[in-house]
Design a protein around this motif. Structure first.
Motif, PDB file in Angstrom:
ATOM      1  N   PRO A 156       0.815  -1.220   0.000  1.00  0.00           N
ATOM      2  CA  PRO A 156       0.000   0.000   0.000  1.00  0.00           C
ATOM      3  C   PRO A 156       0.843   1.263   0.000  1.00  0.00           C
ATOM      4  CG  PRO A 156      -0.870  -1.587   1.561  1.00  0.00           C
ATOM      5  CD  PRO A 156       0.449  -2.138   1.105  1.00  0.00           C
ATOM      6  N   GLY A 157       0.472   2.202  -0.847  1.00  0.00           N
ATOM      7  CA  GLY A 157       1.166   3.487  -0.935  1.00  0.00           C
ATOM      8  C   GLY A 157       0.195   4.552  -1.387  1.00  0.00           C
ATOM      9  N   HIS A 158       0.138   4.783  -2.695  1.00  0.00           N
ATOM     10  CA  HIS A 158      -0.859   5.711  -3.241  1.00  0.00           C
ATOM     11  C   HIS A 158      -2.260   5.124  -3.060  1.00  0.00           C
ATOM     12  CE1 HIS A 158      -2.845   8.456  -5.951  1.00  0.00           C
ATOM     13  NE2 HIS A 158      -3.156   7.478  -6.785  1.00  0.00           N
ATOM     14  N   THR A 159      -2.403   3.827  -3.369  1.00  0.00           N
ATOM     15  CA  THR A 159      -3.615   3.048  -3.104  1.00  0.00           C
ATOM     16  C   THR A 159      -3.150   1.687  -2.574  1.00  0.00           C
ATOM     17  OG1 THR A 159      -3.705   1.973  -5.288  1.00  0.00           O
ATOM     18  CG2 THR A 159      -4.740   4.153  -5.097  1.00  0.00           C
ATOM     19  N   ASP A 160      -4.068   0.732  -2.506  1.00  0.00           N
ATOM     20  CA  ASP A 160      -3.663  -0.619  -2.095  1.00  0.00           C
ATOM     21  C   ASP A 160      -3.373  -1.512  -3.296  1.00  0.00           C
ATOM     22  OD1 ASP A 160      -6.203  -1.079  -3.080  1.00  0.00           O
ATOM     23  OD2 ASP A 160      -7.052  -1.786  -1.189  1.00  0.00           O
ATOM     24  N   GLY A 161      -3.353  -0.914  -4.504  1.00  0.00           N
ATOM     25  CA  GLY A 161      -3.137  -1.724  -5.698  1.00  0.00           C
ATOM     26  C   GLY A 161      -2.137  -1.139  -6.667  1.00  0.00           C
ATOM     27  N   ASP A 162      -1.140  -0.405  -6.162  1.00  0.00           N
ATOM     28  CA  ASP A 162      -0.168   0.264  -7.028  1.00  0.00           C
ATOM     29  C   ASP A 162       0.774  -0.732  -7.706  1.00  0.00           C
ATOM     30  OD1 ASP A 162      -1.162   2.679  -5.989  1.00  0.00           O
ATOM     31  OD2 ASP A 162       0.276   2.636  -4.350  1.00  0.00           O
ATOM     32  N   SER A 163       1.113  -0.416  -8.949  1.00  0.00           N
ATOM     33  CA  SER A 163       2.150  -1.163  -9.660  1.00  0.00           C
ATOM     34  C   SER A 163       3.186  -0.188 -10.196  1.00  0.00           C
ATOM     35  CB  SER A 163       1.559  -1.955 -10.833  1.00  0.00           C
ATOM     36  OG  SER A 163       0.780  -3.034 -10.370  1.00  0.00           O
ATOM     37  N   VAL A 164       4.429  -0.625 -10.194  1.00  0.00           N
ATOM     38  CA  VAL A 164       5.547   0.099 -10.788  1.00  0.00           C
ATOM     39  C   VAL A 164       6.089  -0.782 -11.901  1.00  0.00           C
ATOM     40  CG1 VAL A 164       7.815   1.105 -10.379  1.00  0.00           C
ATOM     41  CG2 VAL A 164       6.062   1.221  -8.606  1.00  0.00           C
ATOM     42  N   VAL A 165       6.394  -0.190 -13.057  1.00  0.00           N
ATOM     43  CA  VAL A 165       6.815  -0.979 -14.216  1.00  0.00           C
ATOM     44  C   VAL A 165       8.239  -0.597 -14.610  1.00  0.00           C
ATOM     45  CG1 VAL A 165       6.262  -1.693 -16.562  1.00  0.00           C
ATOM     46  CG2 VAL A 165       4.410  -1.009 -15.010  1.00  0.00           C
ATOM     47  N   PHE A 166       9.138  -1.602 -14.619  1.00  0.00           N
ATOM     48  CA  PHE A 166      10.536  -1.399 -14.985  1.00  0.00           C
ATOM     49  C   PHE A 166      10.828  -2.007 -16.356  1.00  0.00           C
ATOM     50  CE2 PHE A 166      10.425  -1.526 -10.365  1.00  0.00           C
ATOM     51  CZ  PHE A 166      11.306  -0.531  -9.967  1.00  0.00           C
ATOM     52  N   TRP A 167      11.440  -1.216 -17.246  1.00  0.00           N
ATOM     53  CA  TRP A 167      12.039  -1.766 -18.463  1.00  0.00           C
ATOM     54  C   TRP A 167      13.460  -2.189 -18.067  1.00  0.00           C
ATOM     55  CZ3 TRP A 167       8.335   1.915 -18.824  1.00  0.00           C
ATOM     56  CH2 TRP A 167       7.502   1.984 -19.947  1.00  0.00           C
ATOM     57  N   GLN A 168      13.757  -3.471 -18.103  1.00  0.00           N
ATOM     58  CA  GLN A 168      15.059  -3.932 -17.619  1.00  0.00           C
ATOM     59  C   GLN A 168      16.214  -3.441 -18.491  1.00  0.00           C
ATOM     60  OE1 GLN A 168      15.012  -8.227 -17.022  1.00  0.00           O
ATOM     61  NE2 GLN A 168      14.437  -7.948 -14.887  1.00  0.00           N
ATOM     62  N   ASP A 169      16.090  -3.561 -19.803  1.00  0.00           N
ATOM     63  CA  ASP A 169      17.198  -3.194 -20.686  1.00  0.00           C
ATOM     64  C   ASP A 169      17.266  -1.698 -20.957  1.00  0.00           C
ATOM     65  OD1 ASP A 169      17.923  -5.833 -20.808  1.00  0.00           O
ATOM     66  OD2 ASP A 169      16.923  -6.227 -22.727  1.00  0.00           O
ATOM     67  N   ASP A 170      16.122  -1.080 -21.165  1.00  0.00           N
ATOM     68  CA  ASP A 170      16.106   0.346 -21.488  1.00  0.00           C
ATOM     69  C   ASP A 170      16.303   1.247 -20.284  1.00  0.00           C
ATOM     70  OD1 ASP A 170      15.911   0.209 -24.224  1.00  0.00           O
ATOM     71  OD2 ASP A 170      13.718   0.248 -24.271  1.00  0.00           O
ATOM     72  N   ASN A 171      16.263   0.666 -19.075  1.00  0.00           N
ATOM     73  CA  ASN A 171      16.503   1.429 -17.847  1.00  0.00           C
ATOM     74  C   ASN A 171      15.502   2.582 -17.692  1.00  0.00           C
ATOM     75  OD1 ASN A 171      17.666   2.083 -15.408  1.00  0.00           O
ATOM     76  ND2 ASN A 171      19.477   3.058 -16.281  1.00  0.00           N
ATOM     77  N   ILE A 172      14.237   2.213 -17.768  1.00  0.00           N
ATOM     78  CA  ILE A 172      13.123   3.154 -17.618  1.00  0.00           C
ATOM     79  C   ILE A 172      12.186   2.590 -16.547  1.00  0.00           C
ATOM     80  CG2 ILE A 172      11.121   4.212 -18.764  1.00  0.00           C
ATOM     81  CD1 ILE A 172      12.657   3.712 -21.450  1.00  0.00           C
ATOM     82  N   VAL A 173      11.560   3.454 -15.788  1.00  0.00           N
ATOM     83  CA  VAL A 173      10.556   3.005 -14.834  1.00  0.00           C
ATOM     84  C   VAL A 173       9.345   3.926 -14.905  1.00  0.00           C
ATOM     85  CG1 VAL A 173      11.654   4.292 -12.932  1.00  0.00           C
ATOM     86  CG2 VAL A 173      10.038   2.454 -12.412  1.00  0.00           C
ATOM     87  N   HIS A 174       8.161   3.328 -14.956  1.00  0.00           N
ATOM     88  CA  HIS A 174       6.896   4.070 -14.847  1.00  0.00           C
ATOM     89  C   HIS A 174       6.401   3.864 -13.425  1.00  0.00           C
ATOM     90  CE1 HIS A 174       2.881   5.534 -15.345  1.00  0.00           C
ATOM     91  NE2 HIS A 174       2.943   5.602 -16.666  1.00  0.00           N
ATOM     92  N   MET A 175       6.304   4.958 -12.667  1.00  0.00           N
ATOM     93  CA  MET A 175       5.971   4.859 -11.248  1.00  0.00           C
ATOM     94  C   MET A 175       4.500   5.046 -10.929  1.00  0.00           C
ATOM     95  SD  MET A 175       9.252   6.475  -9.234  1.00  0.00           S
ATOM     96  CE  MET A 175       8.387   6.235  -7.671  1.00  0.00           C
TER      97      MET A 175
END
Length: 287
Positions: A156-175
């Motif tokens: 739990p953080g922003h809500t109880d269902g947050d996801s963070v998405v990492f591009w492993q090779d491109d070194n990008i994260v959508h928070m």
């Protein structure tokens, strides 16, 4: 019978008026694309920022803003690559990130945390196509366009269902909305969010990225690790400041009257003002 007809006509009129109002609200919104790598993009419009992976395997989008913008988002996607998204990832359940689900979910598979499905399913006005098809409790990976997108739920953080998405090779994260760049964040306490959990999740992400990581925030411009570190400093100061006031027996009214440290006042914005941020801190920490 005449009364029923009048009531039905009034209901139709109200629906039509709301549609017109929505169209008017978003008619001038433009969806702009920021290229981050050979296959990754950040789309900005109205609502949460959209992450895009486009390449030989097709198109994947992370979040999709408000429902009336679906056609504009589709047009912007087609300027990069023809075709419709194969996959949609919801970073959480809020409508400014999932409004396009019904549109894109007609042909795409929607991924989200278990709690996103629970919360969206509670809205009986949503069609089946707006609901996640694949859900998870912690992590899941999608191997797509010569990269691996790792989707993580940190608690739990922003809500109880947050996801963070990492591009492993491109070194990008959508928070998602675990990051509002240079702004006070929205912690949805009624949606299972947690002030402390929010700060701890940001701290965790800081350990998983480096100085070259490109960060797509839920709201705000493209960011880097220094931006996220500054955001965490604001969270740390706000939490410590509020804890001290609560321990001293200060009422919410007293704390509001004092206001937060001048250093952070510029982080106030139209949705989360200084007053609302103080109220969130108080409600989230007083127990």
């Amino acid at each position: 019978m005449k009364h029923k007809i009048k009531t039905s006509l009034l209901a139709l009129s109200l629906i039509a008026s709301s549609v017109v109002a929505a169209d008017a609200r978003f008619k001038d919104v433009q969806i702009t694309a920021n290229k981050l790598s050979d296959s990754a993009y950040m789309f900005v419009g109205s609502g949460g920022n959209i992450g895009v992976s486009a390449g030989s395997d097709g198109i994947l989008i992370i979040d999709n803003q408000f429902a009336p913008l679906a056609d504009k988002i589709t047009k912007s996607l087609n300027q990069i690559q023809s075709g419709t998204p194969k996959y949609v990832i919801n970073t959480h359940y809020h409508g400014d990130h999932t409004g396009g689900n019904a549109h894109f979910g007609e042909q795409a598979i929607i991924f989200a945390h278990d709690n996103v499905l629970t919360r969206l399913s509670a809205n009986k006005d949503l069609s089946k196509s707006a609901l996640p098809v694949v859900t998870y409790s912690t992590d899941i990976s999608i191997h797509f366009n010569n990269d691996t997108l790792v989707i993580q739920h940190l608690g739990p953080g922003h809500t109880d269902g947050d996801s963070v998405v990492f591009w492993q090779d491109d070194n990008i994260v959508h928070m998602g909305d675990l990051f509002f760049k240079d702004r006070f964040p929205y912690v949805d306490l009624k949606g299972g969010g947690s002030v402390i959990g929010y700060r701890d999740n940001v701290a965790k992400i800081l350990t998983l990225i480096d100085n070259d990581t490109q960060i797509i925030p839920g709201h705000g411009a493209l960011a880097n690790k220094d931006d996220l570190r500054k955001f965490k400093h604001m969270l740390d100061h706000s939490i410590n400041w509020m804890k001290k006031n609560i321990q001293e027996g200060q009422s919410l009214a007293d704390i509001q009257a004092k206001g937060i440290n001048d250093k952070w006042k510029s982080w106030s914005w139209n949705f989360i003002s200084e007053e609302k941020w103080i109220d969130t801190l108080y409600q989230g920490l007083k127990k």
